[in-house]
Design a protein around this motif. Structure first.
Motif, PDB file in Angstrom:
ATOM      1  N   LEU A   8      -5.343  35.892  28.121  1.00 58.02           N
ATOM      2  CA  LEU A   8      -4.584  37.013  27.575  1.00 58.02           C
ATOM      3  C   LEU A   8      -3.119  36.622  27.381  1.00 58.02           C
ATOM      4  O   LEU A   8      -2.509  36.987  26.357  1.00 58.02           O
ATOM      5  CB  LEU A   8      -4.694  38.228  28.496  1.00 58.02           C
ATOM      6  CG  LEU A   8      -3.961  39.487  28.005  1.00 58.02           C
ATOM      7  CD1 LEU A   8      -4.454  39.917  26.629  1.00 58.02           C
ATOM      8  CD2 LEU A   8      -4.119  40.635  29.016  1.00 58.02           C
ATOM      9  N   ASP A   9      -2.558  35.901  28.331  1.00 58.75           N
ATOM     10  CA  ASP A   9      -1.181  35.423  28.189  1.00 58.75           C
ATOM     11  C   ASP A   9      -1.046  34.589  26.914  1.00 58.75           C
ATOM     12  O   ASP A   9      -0.114  34.786  26.112  1.00 58.75           O
ATOM     13  CB  ASP A   9      -0.816  34.587  29.419  1.00 58.75           C
ATOM     14  CG  ASP A   9       0.684  34.309  29.529  1.00 58.75           C
ATOM     15  OD1 ASP A   9       1.379  34.337  28.489  1.00 58.75           O
ATOM     16  OD2 ASP A   9       1.158  34.079  30.648  1.00 58.75           O
ATOM     17  N   ARG A  10      -1.976  33.703  26.693  1.00 62.89           N
ATOM     18  CA  ARG A  10      -1.937  32.829  25.514  1.00 62.89           C
ATOM     19  C   ARG A  10      -2.085  33.645  24.222  1.00 62.89           C
ATOM     20  O   ARG A  10      -1.354  33.432  23.244  1.00 62.89           O
ATOM     21  CB  ARG A  10      -3.061  31.796  25.638  1.00 62.89           C
ATOM     22  CG  ARG A  10      -3.077  30.740  24.563  1.00 62.89           C
ATOM     23  CD  ARG A  10      -4.039  29.618  24.941  1.00 62.89           C
ATOM     24  NE  ARG A  10      -5.398  30.094  25.209  1.00 62.89           N
ATOM     25  CZ  ARG A  10      -5.956  30.137  26.420  1.00 62.89           C
ATOM     26  NH1 ARG A  10      -5.283  29.741  27.490  1.00 62.89           N
ATOM     27  NH2 ARG A  10      -7.188  30.569  26.569  1.00 62.89           N
ATOM     28  N   GLN A  11      -3.043  34.589  24.216  1.00 60.66           N
ATOM     29  CA  GLN A  11      -3.258  35.423  23.028  1.00 60.66           C
ATOM     30  C   GLN A  11      -2.015  36.245  22.697  1.00 60.66           C
ATOM     31  O   GLN A  11      -1.609  36.342  21.528  1.00 60.66           O
ATOM     32  CB  GLN A  11      -4.438  36.367  23.272  1.00 60.66           C
ATOM     33  CG  GLN A  11      -5.790  35.683  23.322  1.00 60.66           C
ATOM     34  CD  GLN A  11      -6.498  35.704  21.981  1.00 60.66           C
ATOM     35  OE1 GLN A  11      -5.882  35.933  20.952  1.00 60.66           O
ATOM     36  NE2 GLN A  11      -7.794  35.456  21.991  1.00 60.66           N
ATOM     37  N   LEU A  12      -1.415  36.840  23.721  1.00 56.70           N
ATOM     38  CA  LEU A  12      -0.249  37.687  23.480  1.00 56.70           C
ATOM     39  C   LEU A  12       0.957  36.872  23.030  1.00 56.70           C
ATOM     40  O   LEU A  12       1.710  37.302  22.147  1.00 56.70           O
ATOM     41  CB  LEU A  12       0.091  38.481  24.749  1.00 56.70           C
ATOM     42  CG  LEU A  12      -0.900  39.574  25.140  1.00 56.70           C
ATOM     43  CD1 LEU A  12      -0.500  40.197  26.476  1.00 56.70           C
ATOM     44  CD2 LEU A  12      -0.983  40.645  24.066  1.00 56.70           C
ATOM     45  N   ARG A  13       1.162  35.711  23.636  1.00 58.44           N
ATOM     46  CA  ARG A  13       2.278  34.862  23.204  1.00 58.44           C
ATOM     47  C   ARG A  13       2.148  34.505  21.730  1.00 58.44           C
ATOM     48  O   ARG A  13       3.128  34.533  20.972  1.00 58.44           O
ATOM     49  CB  ARG A  13       2.332  33.589  24.055  1.00 58.44           C
ATOM     50  CG  ARG A  13       3.090  33.744  25.372  1.00 58.44           C
ATOM     51  CD  ARG A  13       3.100  32.425  26.118  1.00 58.44           C
ATOM     52  NE  ARG A  13       3.955  32.494  27.293  1.00 58.44           N
ATOM     53  CZ  ARG A  13       5.150  31.910  27.393  1.00 58.44           C
ATOM     54  NH1 ARG A  13       5.638  31.232  26.362  1.00 58.44           N
ATOM     55  NH2 ARG A  13       5.864  32.011  28.490  1.00 58.44           N
ATOM     56  N   GLN A  14       0.931  34.149  21.314  1.00 56.93           N
ATOM     57  CA  GLN A  14       0.723  33.781  19.919  1.00 56.93           C
ATOM     58  C   GLN A  14       0.940  34.975  18.999  1.00 56.93           C
ATOM     59  O   GLN A  14       1.570  34.858  17.944  1.00 56.93           O
ATOM     60  CB  GLN A  14      -0.690  33.223  19.736  1.00 56.93           C
ATOM     61  CG  GLN A  14      -0.981  32.776  18.305  1.00 56.93           C
ATOM     62  CD  GLN A  14      -2.369  32.182  18.162  1.00 56.93           C
ATOM     63  OE1 GLN A  14      -3.144  32.117  19.109  1.00 56.93           O
ATOM     64  NE2 GLN A  14      -2.689  31.742  16.950  1.00 56.93           N
ATOM     65  N   ALA A  57       8.456  42.482  25.233  1.00 57.18           N
ATOM     66  CA  ALA A  57       9.816  41.968  25.432  1.00 57.18           C
ATOM     67  C   ALA A  57       9.798  40.652  26.212  1.00 57.18           C
ATOM     68  O   ALA A  57      10.549  39.718  25.905  1.00 57.18           O
ATOM     69  CB  ALA A  57      10.667  43.006  26.152  1.00 57.18           C
ATOM     70  N   SER A  58       8.923  40.574  27.226  1.00 63.71           N
ATOM     71  CA  SER A  58       8.831  39.349  28.025  1.00 63.71           C
ATOM     72  C   SER A  58       8.379  38.174  27.176  1.00 63.71           C
ATOM     73  O   SER A  58       8.934  37.062  27.267  1.00 63.71           O
ATOM     74  CB  SER A  58       7.847  39.562  29.181  1.00 63.71           C
ATOM     75  OG  SER A  58       8.283  40.586  30.044  1.00 63.71           O
ATOM     76  N   MET A  59       7.363  38.404  26.348  1.00 66.57           N
ATOM     77  CA  MET A  59       6.852  37.335  25.494  1.00 66.57           C
ATOM     78  C   MET A  59       7.896  36.902  24.461  1.00 66.57           C
ATOM     79  O   MET A  59       8.018  35.714  24.136  1.00 66.57           O
ATOM     80  CB  MET A  59       5.587  37.810  24.767  1.00 66.57           C
ATOM     81  CG  MET A  59       4.449  38.211  25.681  1.00 66.57           C
ATOM     82  SD  MET A  59       3.703  36.784  26.459  1.00 66.57           S
ATOM     83  CE  MET A  59       2.408  37.543  27.430  1.00 66.57           C
ATOM     84  N   MET A  60       8.645  37.862  23.940  1.00 64.94           N
ATOM     85  CA  MET A  60       9.682  37.524  22.966  1.00 64.94           C
ATOM     86  C   MET A  60      10.768  36.675  23.602  1.00 64.94           C
ATOM     87  O   MET A  60      11.162  35.627  23.077  1.00 64.94           O
ATOM     88  CB  MET A  60      10.284  38.796  22.376  1.00 64.94           C
ATOM     89  CG  MET A  60       9.367  39.587  21.478  1.00 64.94           C
ATOM     90  SD  MET A  60      10.155  41.083  20.829  1.00 64.94           S
ATOM     91  CE  MET A  60      11.313  40.382  19.634  1.00 64.94           C
ATOM     92  N   GLN A  61      11.267  37.124  24.757  1.00 65.52           N
ATOM     93  CA  GLN A  61      12.370  36.407  25.381  1.00 65.52           C
ATOM     94  C   GLN A  61      11.945  35.020  25.845  1.00 65.52           C
ATOM     95  O   GLN A  61      12.722  34.065  25.794  1.00 65.52           O
ATOM     96  CB  GLN A  61      12.922  37.214  26.554  1.00 65.52           C
ATOM     97  CG  GLN A  61      14.258  36.701  27.064  1.00 65.52           C
ATOM     98  CD  GLN A  61      15.332  36.711  25.982  1.00 65.52           C
ATOM     99  OE1 GLN A  61      15.788  37.763  25.564  1.00 65.52           O
ATOM    100  NE2 GLN A  61      15.723  35.533  25.506  1.00 65.52           N
ATOM    101  N   ALA A  62      10.672  34.890  26.273  1.00 68.31           N
ATOM    102  CA  ALA A  62      10.170  33.596  26.716  1.00 68.31           C
ATOM    103  C   ALA A  62      10.106  32.588  25.570  1.00 68.31           C
ATOM    104  O   ALA A  62      10.079  31.378  25.816  1.00 68.31           O
ATOM    105  CB  ALA A  62       8.790  33.756  27.342  1.00 68.31           C
ATOM    106  N   GLN A  63      10.073  33.076  24.336  1.00 76.38           N
ATOM    107  CA  GLN A  63       9.946  32.189  23.174  1.00 76.38           C
ATOM    108  C   GLN A  63      11.186  32.199  22.291  1.00 76.38           C
ATOM    109  O   GLN A  63      11.148  31.739  21.154  1.00 76.38           O
ATOM    110  CB  GLN A  63       8.719  32.609  22.351  1.00 76.38           C
ATOM    111  CG  GLN A  63       7.412  32.518  23.131  1.00 76.38           C
ATOM    112  CD  GLN A  63       6.214  33.000  22.335  1.00 76.38           C
ATOM    113  OE1 GLN A  63       5.582  32.229  21.616  1.00 76.38           O
ATOM    114  NE2 GLN A  63       5.901  34.276  22.449  1.00 76.38           N
ATOM    115  N   SER A  64      12.294  32.733  22.828  1.00 74.64           N
ATOM    116  CA  SER A  64      13.538  32.802  22.065  1.00 74.64           C
ATOM    117  C   SER A  64      14.639  32.033  22.774  1.00 74.64           C
ATOM    118  O   SER A  64      14.778  32.121  24.000  1.00 74.64           O
ATOM    119  CB  SER A  64      13.954  34.264  21.865  1.00 74.64           C
ATOM    120  OG  SER A  64      15.208  34.353  21.224  1.00 74.64           O
ATOM    121  N   SER A  65      15.423  31.311  22.000  1.00 74.15           N
ATOM    122  CA  SER A  65      16.532  30.541  22.575  1.00 74.15           C
ATOM    123  C   SER A  65      17.794  31.386  22.738  1.00 74.15           C
ATOM    124  O   SER A  65      18.772  30.935  23.335  1.00 74.15           O
ATOM    125  CB  SER A  65      16.841  29.330  21.687  1.00 74.15           C
ATOM    126  OG  SER A  65      17.190  29.759  20.374  1.00 74.15           O
TER     127      SER A  65
END
Length: 647
Positions: free
Chosen positions: A263-269, A295-303
């Motif tokens: 689920l973590d992988r699906q949501l991140r993608q 929001a967590s997934m966005m911030q984890a993938q944003s510089s």
């Protein structure tokens, strides 16, 4: 995001300038959906015209202008939405010989249609969209909608001409659109607070169902100019019930840790796909599980710090803004919050009929409109957490319905049906809750009947609308899954196909588009939905914890104190409004003389509820709010007709 509109005549009768001008006027009614560009294409000989209003998100150059022609000249497309996986689709199409002049997803979608055909192309698309496609070879119009119903598409008849658009206000611009009120659809509004697809508040007008393609030519338009939907012309390229059944038949069998990783992988993608834009992107953050996940997934993938937005309410015991601020602080988001007063919220109410242009009575439309306006001040795209409750058993009403259904199954069917008939004779009194509510469910033949009672406002809405017969919906089915899956799955399916599409997504679309803001919902990526349907129930509800698996994922990003907390929802104090600042407004709209003159509602039914509310009885505000939203909408519609010179 954008808006589209158009016309297909049963007989070509307008000259090119008149046809283009009429379609352009319909499109201009949607300028708030697309303030950046305007386009019209017409073929007078074929009697067809497409109009488009553009909110530029991808390829801000003129190369993204619509309506757009395919490279081979066969198709013309007006399109509202985003194809999130357009980049890999484009790469695949380039290997097949297609060349691209710009980098918009519209150009990619057209090439995909040329290469594979419309339905196969849509099946390859991961996105949200409403489409109007004219095939010059076949002389055929195709209307299509995304799998979940994130983007709206209305169609109907103005005389013997087919008219269509992203919102009803586009259809209203056609001088022959004088369609009256569909009283059967109004009964659905009283039950549900919204009118589900395919129904519409107007006679001879409909909403295209999600996951469907409607094919029409001039002859079919002429034949369908009556009141019936052209069901035979519709094709389903994705069906939620069939897909859920397939997922249930292939249940996820891995461990809890494997499910959490998946689920973590699906949501991140899904989040990463929806962060792609040529304009600023942010997130609606309420502090609840779903928006915190996004929001967590966005911030984890944003510089850089992600822009987050929340609304707080002054003098409210249910204010979640402090939690949203805490979540944003922990994640490192660039957070903006706005505290609004009751007067700020009430100022939105008069704008609702024009914002929705179909009666809509989910009172959380007010705070949603406020947070959309706030976000538009900083970004052009905002991600939301919509869909988590319907996919992961997030509503407490699911638990109550299961509890009641388990109890009722031990009661002999003849006794249950007798009790149900006795309760039905009490009419709206079963809304009071407690034993009366349980007895109202006694005649249930399945979990669908129990759940329908749980989510109903008016229990017998047709009795309150003159001449109405309530149509069937997914909620009318005793077992929405038709024997496949468990009762919990059946309830989530009913909400996914009806409440999610026609209430939650409608609310977000209209309020965000009124602010020229694009809203994206990564939890409703179809890959995430189908994965959720495959999960066993104990990964959704465990030990009283709802949305169990999403919360296990969220624990990777936030401390437990921010993860495990009660659900409050995103509502509005309607009772307080109707007893206070809105009392006079409501009294005018519910005046018995006005009800008699309009001739739509049964005066006694509405007046009785209003009187009982004014005497201090609980829970009648939900009955009143949907009546008031219709009354306010009707006044708006009548004013629009008068302005257009209608008789």
């Amino acid at each position: 995001m954008c808006g589209l509109a158009g016309i297909l005549q049963s007989q070509a009768r307008l000259q090119a300038p008149e046809l283009a001008a009429l379609a352009g006027a319909m499109g201009d009614a949607l300028a708030h959906r697309g303030p950046d560009d305007r386009g019209v294409w017409s073929d007078a000989a074929a009697g067809v015209a497409l109009a488009h209003r553009r909110l530029s998100i991808l390829d801000l150059s003129p190369l993204g202008h619509q309506p757009m022609a395919s490279g081979d000249g066969r198709y013309w497309l007006a399109y509202n939405g985003e194809i999130y996986n357009f980049a890999p689709l484009r790469a695949e199409l380039e290997t097949l010989g297609h060349a691209f002049g710009g980098h918009s997803d519209t150009e990619v979608l057209l090439a995909a249609i040329v290469q594979w055909g419309l339905e196969p192309a849509l099946a390859r698309c991961n996105g949200m969209f409403a489409i109007a496609l004219w095939d010059r070879h076949e002389q055929r119009l195709s209307l299509a909608r995304d799998r979940v119903g994130k983007k709206p598409l209305y169609y109907g008849w103005a005389g013997d001409t087919l008219v269509f658009g992203s919102e009803l206000k586009a259809l209203w611009r056609h001088p022959a659109f004088d369609n009256g009120i569909d009283r059967d659809a109004l009964a659905l509004l009283l039950r549900l607070d919204y009118i589900p697809a395919p129904y519409c508040i107007h006679e001879r007008a409909f909403k295209l169902m999600p996951g469907r393609v409607l094919h029409l030519d001039a002859a079919m338009v002429a034949a369908g100019a009556g009141a019936h939907r052209p069901e035979q012309a519709q094709v389903a390229y994705w069906d939620a019930r069939e897909r859920m059944a397939a997922c249930l038949a292939a249940r996820f069998t891995g461990s809890e840790a494997e499910a959490t990783d998946a689920l973590d992988r699906q949501l991140r993608q899904a989040v990463a796909l929806r962060m792609v834009a040529d304009v600023p992107v942010g997130v609606f953050l309420s502090g609840g599980t779903d928006s915190a996940l996004v929001a967590s997934m966005m911030q984890a993938q944003s510089s850089t710090p992600v822009r987050s937005f929340s609304i707080g309410f002054q003098d409210s015991g249910h204010d979640e803004a402090p939690l949203a601020k805490a979540v944003a602080g922990h994640l490192g988001c660039d957070h903006t919050e706005l505290y609004v007063s009751g007067a700020d919220a009430l100022a939105v109410v008069p704008q609702l009929p024009a914002m929705f242009d179909e009666p809509f009575a989910d009172a959380s439309q007010v705070p949603t409109a406020l947070v959309a306006r706030l976000a538009r001040g900083g970004v052009t795209v905002a991600l939301s957490g919509d869909g988590g409750d319907e996919l992961f058993f997030g509503y407490t009403r699911y638990q109550r319905a299961l509890r009641n259904w388990r109890a009722l199954r031990h009661v002999p069917a003849p006794l249950r049906h007798w009790l149900g008939r006795r309760s039905a004779a009490r009419g709206e009194d079963s809304r009071a809750g407690g034993l009366a509510a349980l007895l109202a469910e006694a005649g249930a033949d399945g979990i669908g009947d129990v759940y329908r009672n749980r989510i109903s406002r008016w229990r017998d809405p047709a009795a309150a609308v003159r001449g109405a017969r309530e149509p069937a919906t997914f909620y009318s089915l005793p077992d929405p899954l038709q024997g496949r899956g468990e009762p919990a799955d059946a309830m989530m399916l009913a909400d996914f196909t009806t409440y999610l599409a026609d209430d939650l997504l409608c609310k977000v679309d209209r309020t965000s588009m009124a602010a020229s803001l694009e809203a994206r919902a990564p939890l409703l990526d179809w890959n995430v939905a189908e994965f959720a349907w495959s999960l066993p129930q104990d990964l959704k509800l465990r030990g009283g914890t709802t949305k169990y698996l999403p919360k296990q994922v969220l624990r990777r990003y936030l401390p437990d104190a921010m993860v495990f907390r009660g659900k409050r929802g995103f509502g509005a104090p309607v009772t307080q409004w109707l007893r206070g600042d809105l009392h006079g407004w409501a009294g005018d709209l519910l005046d018995p003389r006005r009800l008699r003159q309009d001739g739509v509602f049964e005066e006694a039914a509405v007046s009785t509820v209003w009187q009982r509310f004014r005497q201090g009885e609980r829970k009648w505000h939900t009955h009143l709010w949907n009546v008031l939203m219709f009354q306010a909408w009707q006044a708006h519609w009548q004013a629009q007709r008068a302005r257009a010179g209608a008789p």
